[in-house]
Design an enzyme around this catalytic site. Sequence first.
Site, mmCIF file in Angstrom:
data_model
loop_
_atom_site.group_PDB
_atom_site.id
_atom_site.type_symbol
_atom_site.label_atom_id
_atom_site.label_comp_id
_atom_site.label_asym_id
_atom_site.label_seq_id
_atom_site.Cartn_x
_atom_site.Cartn_y
_atom_site.Cartn_z
ATOM 1 N N GLU A 476 0.835 -1.208 0.000
ATOM 2 C CA GLU A 476 0.000 0.000 0.000
ATOM 3 C C GLU A 476 0.865 1.252 0.000
ATOM 4 O OE1 GLU A 476 -2.992 -0.193 -0.804
ATOM 5 O OE2 GLU A 476 -3.172 -2.358 -0.507
ATOM 6 N N HIS A 479 1.709 2.074 -3.515
ATOM 7 C CA HIS A 479 0.631 2.866 -4.135
ATOM 8 C C HIS A 479 0.727 4.318 -3.678
ATOM 9 C CE1 HIS A 479 -1.670 -0.239 -6.098
ATOM 10 N NE2 HIS A 479 -1.955 -0.891 -4.992
#
Length: 684
Positions: A476, A479
């Site tokens: 994550e 991202h």
Amino acid sequence: MSMSKTVDLAAHPLTVWQGPLGLPDFSRIGDNDFGPVFDAALAAHQAEIDAIAGNSEAPTVENTLAELELAGEALDHVSSIFWCRAGAHTNDTIQAMEREVSPKMSRHFSAISMNEKLFARIDDLYQRRDTLQLDAETLRVLEKTWKGFVRSGAKLDAEGKKRLAAINEELSSLGTKFGQNVLADERDWALFLDEADLAGLPDFLKSAMAEAAEMRGQKGRYAVTLSRSIYEPFSTFSERRDLREIAFKAFIMRGQNGGASDNTDVVRDMLKLRAEKAKLLGYGSFAALKLDDTMAKTPKAVHELLDPVWEKALEKAAADQKELERLAAEAGSNEKFAAWDWRFYQEKLRAEKFAFDEAELKPYLQLERVIEACFDVATRLFGITFEEKKGITAWHPDARVFVVKNADGSERGLFLADYFARPSKRSGAWMSALRSGYKLGDGAKPVIYNIMNFAKPPAGEAALLSVDEAKTLFHEFGHALHGMLTDVTWPSVSGTSVSRDFVELPSQLYEHWLTVPAVLEKHALHVKTGKPMPKALLDKMLAARTFGAGFATVEFTASALIDMAYHARPDAPAEPLRYEAETLEKLHMPDTIAMRHRTPHFGHIFAGDGYSAGYYSYMWSEVLDADAFSAFEETGDAFNPELAERLRKNIYAAGGSKDPEELYTAFRGKMPSPEAMMVKRGLV
Ligand SMILES: [Zn+2]
């Protein structure tokens, strides 16, 4: 009666962010504020759209495309806060508002993409695009905008437009309902246990289960919940086969328990509407529509990736199962090997083969240190640094705020992170933006956030992660870097606004740095002694990296294949769950492994539209990330500065400003074949 007249968008805390560091002042935002502000912001956006569409001057990039991109700032602001709350910290009021807002937003955006005067202006620019002397990014934005209009029905006749708008609206309501149903099932189920039921469970899990029980009003007991952070280790370590079976069945039945939260009919209706939508827009299937603007482009290309992987994964899983059955027999079990035995015996096999167990690693993976490792790797690769600002309250006291700085000390943007599971948060892990970064107009600095669902330790104890959880954190954060490092002009191609089968490249690639030995040596420090992970344990952990590949690949690929099966047909199955079962049977799915996400709780493809006909994307991106990391390995330096700069420029900073193949080739010189991915997974 609408209250929108009373909202001053130029002063409301939802639309004008006047909190510390330019964040929204969350302390001044009430749950009941969203409704009236949404109404006012939608109306304001509509007025801007009308002005652009009704402009009497000939269309130019400035007065049409740029105005369109910059319109709706108030709506962007209220939306980003609202969707953050809806996912990370919801309640009955927010959920009710979500059911109201989803169809409203759908209606609003349908009307924009079907606005004939507006489309005529975009179309005019598009037809003249070769004579406008546009730079490459602007040309691409114009082409993408035009295609977006066409794919949203701009060329349909009046009746077709009306029907499409109705379909979209219904789909967005159903998607909301789907997600809320899963959340309800996850929230309402818990298996309360006592000390005597905990055989085999490591301390970290007992602590997490104690905390979960206390949160549910049963202090002194232990709760198995359907949060992955508890469910997976419980099925891995619990020696109580009966309890593993109960937990397994509850986990795979989320969204299929009858009653108000059952998703069976929701799925059936959604598939029907999606098939109709594809047909209306002239595509052979919903998958054909969705894949049209991806790297894969066609269902055939997706199958060319998934099918050979599936065959290899089945072989590997069958061989693994034989070993697991042997272990089960040796342990004295005379029951037929079942799905709730797999994780348990796989863990025993890991211990036997590599002479360590997961629980041994955990004390070395402290959440705080893994966060540090994430930041440290970003500093070494890209020169950016992170500084935590304490005492700023965002949407929940657990959310933390970091200032992101460029190498020269200037502020790049903000990063927020909210790590712990709670009943008000939906399951899973994700990245999103309160605001995207771009340069058009006055420009904006990115405000990016990560949401995790790690089990919260009791007060005073350090949170410890499993290897998978640490990987999720890196994922994550990858991202988030895509959002934070963005360096584009146009908002619509900022950060993660890329083709869906390219978007997992920055995240999955980042995971590789977690297991770089130099990173672990520095950051994997024992929670009690502060000593680094012993070399022997580190070596064993690295050697075991591909262990369990059969299971992991089968559970993932089964979900990806079912997603394609639903969406690549021209019509919709009358009974999706029966169709799921029949399709799995045809695929020879082992009955000892469950899909990673079964249909009734497959949020990626039904709680909204994001990954429908797109779950394969993770594996598609994996082909790229395996190859991309090899580039670093080939130089013998995981932080090779030249490569890191090429990676920043062409992947992390470029957003969707160029075609993804072009971007990847600029970084690596050529496109990869699936081989490196199969090797990395341990399938060949
Ligand atoms: Zn991802």
